[in-house]
Write a protein that holds these residues in place. Structure first.
Motif, PDB file in Angstrom:
ATOM      1  N   TYR A  54       0.793  -1.230   0.000  1.00  0.00           N
ATOM      2  CA  TYR A  54       0.000   0.000   0.000  1.00  0.00           C
ATOM      3  C   TYR A  54       0.821   1.274   0.000  1.00  0.00           C
ATOM      4  O   TYR A  54       0.335   2.328  -0.412  1.00  0.00           O
ATOM      5  N   GLY A  55       2.067   1.212   0.458  1.00  0.00           N
ATOM      6  CA  GLY A  55       2.860   2.428   0.479  1.00  0.00           C
ATOM      7  C   GLY A  55       4.294   2.156   0.883  1.00  0.00           C
ATOM      8  O   GLY A  55       4.620   1.092   1.423  1.00  0.00           O
ATOM      9  N   ALA A  56       5.145   3.141   0.636  1.00  0.00           N
ATOM     10  CA  ALA A  56       6.562   3.006   0.942  1.00  0.00           C
ATOM     11  C   ALA A  56       6.779   2.958   2.450  1.00  0.00           C
ATOM     12  O   ALA A  56       6.082   3.626   3.224  1.00  0.00           O
ATOM     13  N   GLN A  57       7.755   2.159   2.866  1.00  0.00           N
ATOM     14  CA  GLN A  57       8.150   2.077   4.267  1.00  0.00           C
ATOM     15  C   GLN A  57       9.505   2.765   4.430  1.00  0.00           C
ATOM     16  O   GLN A  57      10.323   2.794   3.509  1.00  0.00           O
ATOM     17  N   LYS A  58       9.755   3.301   5.607  1.00  0.00           N
ATOM     18  CA  LYS A  58      11.025   3.964   5.855  1.00  0.00           C
ATOM     19  C   LYS A  58      12.137   2.938   6.057  1.00  0.00           C
ATOM     20  O   LYS A  58      11.899   1.869   6.626  1.00  0.00           O
ATOM     21  N   PRO A  59      13.355   3.249   5.628  1.00  0.00           N
ATOM     22  CA  PRO A  59      14.467   2.335   5.894  1.00  0.00           C
ATOM     23  C   PRO A  59      14.592   1.981   7.370  1.00  0.00           C
ATOM     24  O   PRO A  59      14.931   0.844   7.722  1.00  0.00           O
ATOM     25  N   GLU A  60      14.291   2.951   8.248  1.00  0.00           N
ATOM     26  CA  GLU A  60      14.386   2.680   9.677  1.00  0.00           C
ATOM     27  C   GLU A  60      13.392   1.611  10.118  1.00  0.00           C
ATOM     28  O   GLU A  60      13.641   0.877  11.083  1.00  0.00           O
ATOM     29  N   SER A  61      12.248   1.532   9.432  1.00  0.00           N
ATOM     30  CA  SER A  61      11.260   0.508   9.777  1.00  0.00           C
ATOM     31  C   SER A  61      11.797  -0.879   9.454  1.00  0.00           C
ATOM     32  O   SER A  61      11.691  -1.813  10.270  1.00  0.00           O
ATOM     33  N   LYS A  78       5.282  -7.744   0.130  1.00  0.00           N
ATOM     34  CA  LYS A  78       4.390  -7.569  -1.010  1.00  0.00           C
ATOM     35  C   LYS A  78       4.923  -6.395  -1.840  1.00  0.00           C
ATOM     36  O   LYS A  78       5.200  -5.310  -1.313  1.00  0.00           O
ATOM     37  N   GLY A  79       5.090  -6.613  -3.134  1.00  0.00           N
ATOM     38  CA  GLY A  79       5.481  -5.531  -4.021  1.00  0.00           C
ATOM     39  C   GLY A  79       4.397  -4.465  -4.081  1.00  0.00           C
ATOM     40  O   GLY A  79       3.216  -4.752  -3.840  1.00  0.00           O
ATOM     41  N   PRO A  80       4.736  -3.229  -4.377  1.00  0.00           N
ATOM     42  CA  PRO A  80       3.759  -2.142  -4.331  1.00  0.00           C
ATOM     43  C   PRO A  80       2.694  -2.265  -5.420  1.00  0.00           C
ATOM     44  O   PRO A  80       2.963  -2.666  -6.549  1.00  0.00           O
ATOM     45  N   ARG A  81       1.492  -1.888  -5.066  1.00  0.00           N
ATOM     46  CA  ARG A  81       0.371  -1.935  -6.007  1.00  0.00           C
ATOM     47  C   ARG A  81       0.589  -1.001  -7.188  1.00  0.00           C
ATOM     48  O   ARG A  81       0.032  -1.212  -8.265  1.00  0.00           O
ATOM     49  N   PHE A  82       1.419   0.015  -6.994  1.00  0.00           N
ATOM     50  CA  PHE A  82       1.693   0.951  -8.089  1.00  0.00           C
ATOM     51  C   PHE A  82       2.417   0.248  -9.237  1.00  0.00           C
ATOM     52  O   PHE A  82       2.361   0.687 -10.378  1.00  0.00           O
ATOM     53  N   ALA A  83       3.071  -0.871  -8.927  1.00  0.00           N
ATOM     54  CA  ALA A  83       3.752  -1.640  -9.969  1.00  0.00           C
ATOM     55  C   ALA A  83       2.836  -2.660 -10.612  1.00  0.00           C
ATOM     56  O   ALA A  83       2.966  -2.942 -11.813  1.00  0.00           O
ATOM     57  N   THR A  84       1.916  -3.217  -9.853  1.00  0.00           N
ATOM     58  CA  THR A  84       1.156  -4.367 -10.348  1.00  0.00           C
ATOM     59  C   THR A  84      -0.275  -4.057 -10.755  1.00  0.00           C
ATOM     60  O   THR A  84      -0.857  -4.794 -11.550  1.00  0.00           O
ATOM     61  N   ASN A  85      -0.871  -3.020 -10.202  1.00  0.00           N
ATOM     62  CA  ASN A  85      -2.263  -2.692 -10.549  1.00  0.00           C
ATOM     63  C   ASN A  85      -2.295  -1.703 -11.705  1.00  0.00           C
ATOM     64  O   ASN A  85      -2.643  -0.535 -11.558  1.00  0.00           O
ATOM     65  N   GLY A  93       8.516  -0.340 -14.644  1.00  0.00           N
ATOM     66  CA  GLY A  93       9.929  -0.314 -14.291  1.00  0.00           C
ATOM     67  C   GLY A  93      10.293   0.695 -13.225  1.00  0.00           C
ATOM     68  O   GLY A  93      11.048   0.388 -12.283  1.00  0.00           O
ATOM     69  N   GLU A  94       9.788   1.898 -13.324  1.00  0.00           N
ATOM     70  CA  GLU A  94      10.142   2.939 -12.358  1.00  0.00           C
ATOM     71  C   GLU A  94       9.642   2.589 -10.958  1.00  0.00           C
ATOM     72  O   GLU A  94      10.344   2.774  -9.964  1.00  0.00           O
ATOM     73  N   SER A  95       8.414   2.043 -10.886  1.00  0.00           N
ATOM     74  CA  SER A  95       7.864   1.661  -9.583  1.00  0.00           C
ATOM     75  C   SER A  95       8.638   0.507  -8.965  1.00  0.00           C
ATOM     76  O   SER A  95       8.873   0.470  -7.748  1.00  0.00           O
ATOM     77  N   VAL A  96       9.036  -0.455  -9.791  1.00  0.00           N
ATOM     78  CA  VAL A  96       9.826  -1.579  -9.294  1.00  0.00           C
ATOM     79  C   VAL A  96      11.151  -1.088  -8.737  1.00  0.00           C
ATOM     80  O   VAL A  96      11.559  -1.454  -7.628  1.00  0.00           O
ATOM     81  N   GLU A  97      11.827  -0.240  -9.488  1.00  0.00           N
ATOM     82  CA  GLU A  97      13.136   0.261  -9.046  1.00  0.00           C
ATOM     83  C   GLU A  97      13.013   1.081  -7.769  1.00  0.00           C
ATOM     84  O   GLU A  97      13.836   0.947  -6.853  1.00  0.00           O
ATOM     85  N   ARG A  98      11.994   1.920  -7.692  1.00  0.00           N
ATOM     86  CA  ARG A  98      11.821   2.755  -6.497  1.00  0.00           C
ATOM     87  C   ARG A  98      11.618   1.876  -5.258  1.00  0.00           C
ATOM     88  O   ARG A  98      12.162   2.158  -4.184  1.00  0.00           O
ATOM     89  N   TRP A 116       4.830 -10.205  -5.943  1.00  0.00           N
ATOM     90  CA  TRP A 116       4.213  -9.217  -6.823  1.00  0.00           C
ATOM     91  C   TRP A 116       2.806  -9.725  -7.147  1.00  0.00           C
ATOM     92  O   TRP A 116       2.624 -10.599  -7.983  1.00  0.00           O
ATOM     93  N   GLN A 117       1.819  -9.171  -6.443  1.00  0.00           N
ATOM     94  CA  GLN A 117       0.435  -9.649  -6.545  1.00  0.00           C
ATOM     95  C   GLN A 117      -0.317  -8.886  -7.634  1.00  0.00           C
ATOM     96  O   GLN A 117      -0.503  -7.679  -7.549  1.00  0.00           O
TER      97      GLN A 117
END
Length: 271
Positions: A54-61, A78-85, A93-98, A116-117
């Motif tokens: 659902y969203g990016a997590q902080k490296p500290e998390s 889970k890979g981000p929905r921005f890549a798969t939906n 590609g950009e979403s996967v790399e980010r 990657w759902q």
């Protein structure tokens, strides 16, 4: 605590660790919420993190999760929905790399597969599917990556989909006790299964015979075999059986029973 057969590791867990109805049945009364992951880590061997969908997590998390769990614990993400939906997976590609450069390497040796759902409405289109899998790198920051793809449209029950995943070494997620299409063809050096049939009728989520069956399937996969009671799409390639790591998550169903089901399978693996 992870189940080590003569073959691969078998890790069993649940989806996430923050769920209010688990307070009591799984988490002891009075346990501070901030210690729930620590508790889960002592009783399970893996967790699939849904929040990364659902969203990016902080490296500290990621670093904190690493520190709060045992040495042999592993997280699947889970890979981000921005890549798969999306209609065209090849444009992800950009979403996967980010995502892959967003701090997940802070997990270190506790970084497990990325799932990657795909959306249930996304049909199999060979060229687009192959282009998406080509976007998934085998390493990041010098660390090997393992990828799984959860396909949920019935058109993926096609030998070409299996062949494409096998060529890239990407696991097709095995859907267990689910309305989603079951594709139990091993396509990677590991197996990723999500079982979704827990019920309020059983204290451990599943009947003992069903828990025995999933334990036996996990052991078969770890030994390089293929369970003969799950649905496959294509013939298995000939050759010597190669051990595999197995990641099995008790997901959905009667969610309050999922930790009990996962612990019951872990207990059976130790027998």
């Amino acid at each position: 605590m992870a189940g080590k057969t003569k073959a691969g590791w078998i890790r069993v867990g649940i989806g996430g660790w923050t769920y209010a109805p688990w307070r009591g049945p799984f988490y002891p009364p009075g346990l501070p919420h901030r210690r729930e992951l620590e508790h889960a880590g002592r009783h399970l061997t893996s967790i699939e993190v849904n929040g990364t969908y659902y969203g990016a997590q902080k490296p500290e998390s990621f670093a904190r999760w690493r520190e709060e769990t045992p040495d042999d614990f592993v997280f699947a993400l889970k890979g981000p929905r921005f890549a798969t939906n999306r209609r065209v997976l090849a444009e992800a590609g950009e979403s996967v790399e980010r995502f892959l450069t967003g701090g997940l390497l802070e997990l270190g040796d506790k970084l497990g597969p990325v799932n990657w759902q795909l959306a249930p409405t996304k049909p199999f289109q060979a060229e687009d599917f192959a282009a998406f899998l080509a976007l998934l790198p085998g390493e990041a920051g010098g660390r090997a990556l393992r990828h799984a793809v959860e396909v949920r449209h019935p058109t993926f029950r096609h030998p070409e989909a299996v062949a494409i995943a096998r060529e890239r070494g990407v696991a097709i997620v095995v859907a267990g006790d689910s309305d989603y299409p079951q594709i139990a063809d091993p396509t990677a050096p590991f197996v990723y299964a999500r079982i979704m049939g827990t019920s309020p009728d059983h204290p451990e989520g599943y009947a003992p015979a069903a828990l025995d069956a999933w334990t036996a399937r996990a052991k078969a996969w770890a030994g390089g075999g293929v369970p003969d009671d799950l649905e496959r799409v294509a013939p298995s390639p000939a050759g010597r059986a190669v051990p595999r790591d197995v990641f099995l998550y008790v997901i959905s169903g009667h969610k309050v029973r999922n930790p009990a089901a996962a612990m019951a399978i872990i207990g059976r693996l130790g027998r």
